[in-house]
Design an enzyme around this catalytic site. Sequence first.
Site, PDB file in Angstrom:
ATOM      1  N   ARG A  89      -9.524  -0.183   9.491  1.00 46.54           N
ATOM      2  CA  ARG A  89      -8.909   1.157   9.469  1.00 46.54           C
ATOM      3  C   ARG A  89      -7.801   1.188  10.660  1.00 46.54           C
ATOM      4  O   ARG A  89      -8.018   0.359  11.568  1.00 46.54           O
ATOM      5  CB  ARG A  89      -9.807   2.271   9.501  1.00 46.54           C
ATOM      6  CG  ARG A  89     -11.174   2.504   8.537  1.00 46.54           C
ATOM      7  CD  ARG A  89     -10.423   2.475   7.332  1.00 46.54           C
ATOM      8  NE  ARG A  89      -9.623   3.582   6.773  1.00 46.54           N
ATOM      9  CZ  ARG A  89     -10.053   4.696   6.111  1.00 46.54           C
ATOM     10  NH1 ARG A  89     -11.324   4.962   5.998  1.00 46.54           N
ATOM     11  NH2 ARG A  89      -9.466   5.600   6.047  1.00 46.54           N
ATOM     12  N   ASP A 146       0.914  -1.066   0.030  1.00 38.05           N
ATOM     13  CA  ASP A 146      -0.146  -0.070  -0.028  1.00 38.05           C
ATOM     14  C   ASP A 146       1.035   1.295   0.008  1.00 38.05           C
ATOM     15  O   ASP A 146       1.543   1.581   1.022  1.00 38.05           O
ATOM     16  CB  ASP A 146      -0.895  -0.159   1.203  1.00 38.05           C
ATOM     17  CG  ASP A 146      -1.680   1.164   1.372  1.00 38.05           C
ATOM     18  OD1 ASP A 146      -1.642   2.217   0.311  1.00 38.05           O
ATOM     19  OD2 ASP A 146      -2.545   1.502   2.217  1.00 38.05           O
ATOM     20  N   GLU A 204      -1.301  -1.396  -4.071  1.00 38.35           N
ATOM     21  CA  GLU A 204      -2.564  -0.199  -3.623  1.00 38.35           C
ATOM     22  C   GLU A 204      -1.924   1.144  -3.642  1.00 38.35           C
ATOM     23  O   GLU A 204      -0.989   1.420  -3.303  1.00 38.35           O
ATOM     24  CB  GLU A 204      -3.192  -0.827  -2.446  1.00 38.35           C
ATOM     25  CG  GLU A 204      -4.268   0.186  -1.828  1.00 38.35           C
ATOM     26  CD  GLU A 204      -4.573  -0.019  -0.317  1.00 38.35           C
ATOM     27  OE1 GLU A 204      -5.206   0.848   0.468  1.00 38.35           O
ATOM     28  OE2 GLU A 204      -4.224  -1.347   0.056  1.00 38.35           O
ATOM     29  N   LYS A 237     -13.919  -0.057   1.973  1.00 35.23           N
ATOM     30  CA  LYS A 237     -13.920   0.372   3.398  1.00 35.23           C
ATOM     31  C   LYS A 237     -15.357   1.084   3.600  1.00 35.23           C
ATOM     32  O   LYS A 237     -15.465   2.371   2.943  1.00 35.23           O
ATOM     33  CB  LYS A 237     -12.885   1.279   3.573  1.00 35.23           C
ATOM     34  CG  LYS A 237     -11.420   0.989   3.556  1.00 35.23           C
ATOM     35  CD  LYS A 237     -10.303   2.185   3.772  1.00 35.23           C
ATOM     36  CE  LYS A 237      -8.765   1.346   3.768  1.00 35.23           C
ATOM     37  NZ  LYS A 237      -7.713   2.425   3.744  1.00 35.23           N
TER      38      LYS A 237
END
Length: 423
Positions: A364, A241, A284, A335
């Site tokens: 998260r 990410d 990501e 999310k």
Amino acid sequence: MSKITEVKARQLIDCKCRPMVEVDVITEKGSLGRGSAPTGSSVGMYESFVLRDGDPKEYDGLSVHNAVRNVNEIIAPALIGKEVKDQAGLDRIMIDLDGTSDKRRLGGNAIYSASIAAFRAAAEDEKTPLYEYIAEGPVKSVPIPSFNVINGGRNPGATQAFNEFIVMPYRADSIYEAVEIAVKVFQKLGGVIKKHTGKAPGVGGSYGWIAPSEDPDEVLSLMQEAIDECGYTKKCAFALDCAASEMYDAETKSYYLNGGRISSGEMIGYIKRLTEKWNFVFIEDMLDENDWEGYAAAHKAIDRTLIIADDLTASNRARIERAYNDGSIDGFILKPNQVGTISEALESHRYAKERGLLSITSGRSGGVIGDVVMDMAVGLGIGFIKNGCPRSGERIDKLNFLMRVADLSEGCRMADISDLVRF
């Protein structure tokens, strides 16, 4: 039919001790659904608005009493008496009450918490686990978890441009082995870092080890060493990410990397070279959340990994649609709190699935115990997900959830993603 009889909100704290909204929804059958909204540390500009009080005397301005009040005084009267199973209708009532594009009047944290609570209450009315309520029956698989073992970003001694360095035990024989692999590799990695740097690694903001180098290639080498020493070479791959928006300078249109600044095209070239050296299941947020042209170019140039968006798409159907039409991504991070209601998140998943795009659920950094994203991951039959580091209560809770579901569901196995892997 079962109507809502009570809606009640309160202020609690998340895993980072930041105030959050928790909501109870009670039905006329006596069922209780409870929901709370996690928050992220890396937050995109297109996410639903987290309403905080701004009072410096309480939690440095992070308290959420106004959001709680909005639930108790505005949302509750509008939902009481409504059918609890009408998730889309309940969410629409709250969206219309708010009247803004990003839910900033009532607070995305207020609306989302109430949305989760109603969702759970409806499943409780049916006397069924939420994941089976979502799946409309027994589940046959649990997703492969992935683990953020090294945290990048701005840390003392090094600014690592990429945010999360992830290990995915994608070829584990079971969910139980996948979890054991993650635990062993993470623990071994601490010793590997110490051996190379001469000092014990620090703990990052997401509970992984702080990146010991600004060079992503060096970090990946340390991770591979830990995997090899544990004997899991053939069972693990990587993911990244990048959270590139955090390191993007809009004025110069450049990204920070390895002590310098590079263009969008140079970032694409650099990541392409990484994918040719290392095996990545996905990468990501490799570019800024507004770099639509860059994503399209990256998707054409990089063919050895899945290109996944988070900040670019923000779990928002309209943005996913644009990315799909541009041919920019292979999937998106789901999310639900980004878009702000359960029904909107489910619609984004449905739209993506019908077009061959992947949904990858994620918690998260300001996480919660009993996160609804785990029920969604299992109930929607998602192949692999992001779980964070195998440390801290709310992250361990997610792993225990997967193992528990596998044990309780006859014939349930860990998902097989061999058809998705591109290396």
